[in-house]
Design a protein around this motif. Structure first.
Motif, PDB file in Angstrom:
ATOM      1  N   LEU A   1      -8.717  -4.821   4.357  1.00  0.00           N
ATOM      2  CA  LEU A   1      -7.771  -3.821   4.902  1.00  0.00           C
ATOM      3  C   LEU A   1      -7.349  -3.184   3.666  1.00  0.00           C
ATOM      4  CD1 LEU A   1      -6.346  -5.921   7.689  1.00  0.00           C
ATOM      5  CD2 LEU A   1      -7.964  -3.850   8.240  1.00  0.00           C
ATOM      6  N   THR A   2      -7.456  -1.714   3.407  1.00  0.00           N
ATOM      7  CA  THR A   2      -7.139  -1.091   2.517  1.00  0.00           C
ATOM      8  C   THR A   2      -6.208   0.140   2.912  1.00  0.00           C
ATOM      9  OG1 THR A   2      -9.073  -1.309   0.997  1.00  0.00           O
ATOM     10  CG2 THR A   2      -7.515   0.613   0.386  1.00  0.00           C
ATOM     11  N   SER A   3      -4.947   0.188   2.714  1.00  0.00           N
ATOM     12  CA  SER A   3      -3.947   1.263   3.138  1.00  0.00           C
ATOM     13  C   SER A   3      -3.350   1.971   2.112  1.00  0.00           C
ATOM     14  CB  SER A   3      -2.841   0.219   3.709  1.00  0.00           C
ATOM     15  OG  SER A   3      -3.138  -0.623   4.766  1.00  0.00           O
ATOM     16  N   ALA A   4      -2.831   3.164   2.466  1.00  0.00           N
ATOM     17  CA  ALA A   4      -1.874   3.823   1.421  1.00  0.00           C
ATOM     18  C   ALA A   4      -0.900   4.612   2.313  1.00  0.00           C
ATOM     19  CB  ALA A   4      -2.937   5.189   0.888  1.00  0.00           C
ATOM     20  N   LEU A   5       0.194   4.689   1.525  1.00  0.00           N
ATOM     21  CA  LEU A   5       1.291   5.017   2.116  1.00  0.00           C
ATOM     22  C   LEU A   5       2.006   6.277   1.136  1.00  0.00           C
ATOM     23  CD1 LEU A   5       3.355   1.672   2.560  1.00  0.00           C
ATOM     24  CD2 LEU A   5       1.875   3.030   4.492  1.00  0.00           C
ATOM     25  N   LEU A   6       2.418   7.160   1.714  1.00  0.00           N
ATOM     26  CA  LEU A   6       3.363   8.342   0.951  1.00  0.00           C
ATOM     27  C   LEU A   6       4.576   8.181   1.713  1.00  0.00           C
ATOM     28  CD1 LEU A   6       3.550  10.824  -0.841  1.00  0.00           C
ATOM     29  CD2 LEU A   6       3.128  12.252   1.392  1.00  0.00           C
ATOM     30  N   THR A   7       5.847   7.920   0.712  1.00  0.00           N
ATOM     31  CA  THR A   7       7.036   7.477   0.771  1.00  0.00           C
ATOM     32  C   THR A   7       7.780   8.472   0.051  1.00  0.00           C
ATOM     33  OG1 THR A   7       8.897   5.896   1.249  1.00  0.00           O
ATOM     34  CG2 THR A   7       7.290   5.474  -0.651  1.00  0.00           C
ATOM     35  N   ALA A   8       9.123   8.774   0.610  1.00  0.00           N
ATOM     36  CA  ALA A   8       9.796   9.696  -0.190  1.00  0.00           C
ATOM     37  C   ALA A   8      10.773   8.763  -1.270  1.00  0.00           C
ATOM     38  CB  ALA A   8      11.130  10.174   0.934  1.00  0.00           C
ATOM     39  N   GLU A   9      10.904   9.603  -2.353  1.00  0.00           N
ATOM     40  CA  GLU A   9      11.667   8.610  -3.392  1.00  0.00           C
ATOM     41  C   GLU A   9      13.084   8.229  -2.741  1.00  0.00           C
ATOM     42  OE1 GLU A   9      11.521   6.674  -6.284  1.00  0.00           O
ATOM     43  OE2 GLU A   9      10.273   8.120  -6.311  1.00  0.00           O
ATOM     44  N   VAL A  10      13.228   6.751  -3.011  1.00  0.00           N
ATOM     45  CA  VAL A  10      14.666   6.229  -2.587  1.00  0.00           C
ATOM     46  C   VAL A  10      15.435   5.893  -3.825  1.00  0.00           C
ATOM     47  CG1 VAL A  10      15.456   4.230  -1.307  1.00  0.00           C
ATOM     48  CG2 VAL A  10      13.502   5.546  -0.361  1.00  0.00           C
ATOM     49  N   GLU A  11      16.829   6.048  -3.847  1.00  0.00           N
ATOM     50  CA  GLU A  11      17.541   5.605  -5.042  1.00  0.00           C
ATOM     51  C   GLU A  11      17.412   4.142  -5.132  1.00  0.00           C
ATOM     52  OE1 GLU A  11      19.030   7.800  -7.300  1.00  0.00           O
ATOM     53  OE2 GLU A  11      18.067   9.283  -5.751  1.00  0.00           O
ATOM     54  N   ALA A  12      17.420   3.729  -6.120  1.00  0.00           N
ATOM     55  CA  ALA A  12      17.264   2.202  -6.692  1.00  0.00           C
ATOM     56  C   ALA A  12      18.743   1.412  -6.395  1.00  0.00           C
ATOM     57  CB  ALA A  12      16.875   1.840  -8.108  1.00  0.00           C
TER      58      ALA A  12
END
Length: 132
Positions: free
Chosen positions: A121-132
């Motif tokens: 299974l191949t997946s892709a996510l677009l996620t907002a930048e989160v502070e470290a």
């Protein structure tokens, strides 16, 4: 389940699961699949824990409330069979900046006891930048 983060590459491995008649029947009933067959979609239930572990891995800083699942594909190498002992491994394949956030790709491979792939299974996510 174990997690490895060698060289910033996140890999999560689930403990092996034996596909039994009971597992198949329970899943088939839940999804309305015909009895007497192993639904190909059983792989989704078997790989979900490692996929979730990847998304929750602290090194990736994913806020699921600010994440869009942008792609999913699957390759069926062979049917899942009752008696199979399967291990799911999720591996992050890439992280790159995109549209003010990050694109995170990962592959989840379900392997049999001989180490041969059963499904990928191949997946892709677009996620907002989160502070470290």
């Amino acid at each position: 389940m174990s997690t490895d983060n060698a060289d910033d590459l996140v890999v999560v491995v689930r403990d092996p699961v034996t596909v039994t008649d009971a597992v198949v029947a329970r899943f088939a009933e839940a999804v309305g699949a015909p009895t007497g067959q192993v639904p190909a979609t059983l792989a989704a239930a078997l790989t979900a824990p490692v996929q979730r572990a990847v998304m929750e891995h602290p090194a990736l800083r994913i806020d699921l409330a600010r994440t869009l699942h942008t792609a999913q594909s699957s390759e069926h190498h062979r049917p899942i069979r009752v008696g199979d002992v399967l291990t799911a491994t999720a591996t992050v394949t890439g992280v790159r900046s995109a549209r003010g956030g990050r694109m995170i790709g990962f592959d989840t491979v379900l392997r049999d006891a001989a180490g041969e792939p059963v499904q990928t299974l191949t997946s892709a996510l677009l996620t907002a930048e989160v502070e470290a």
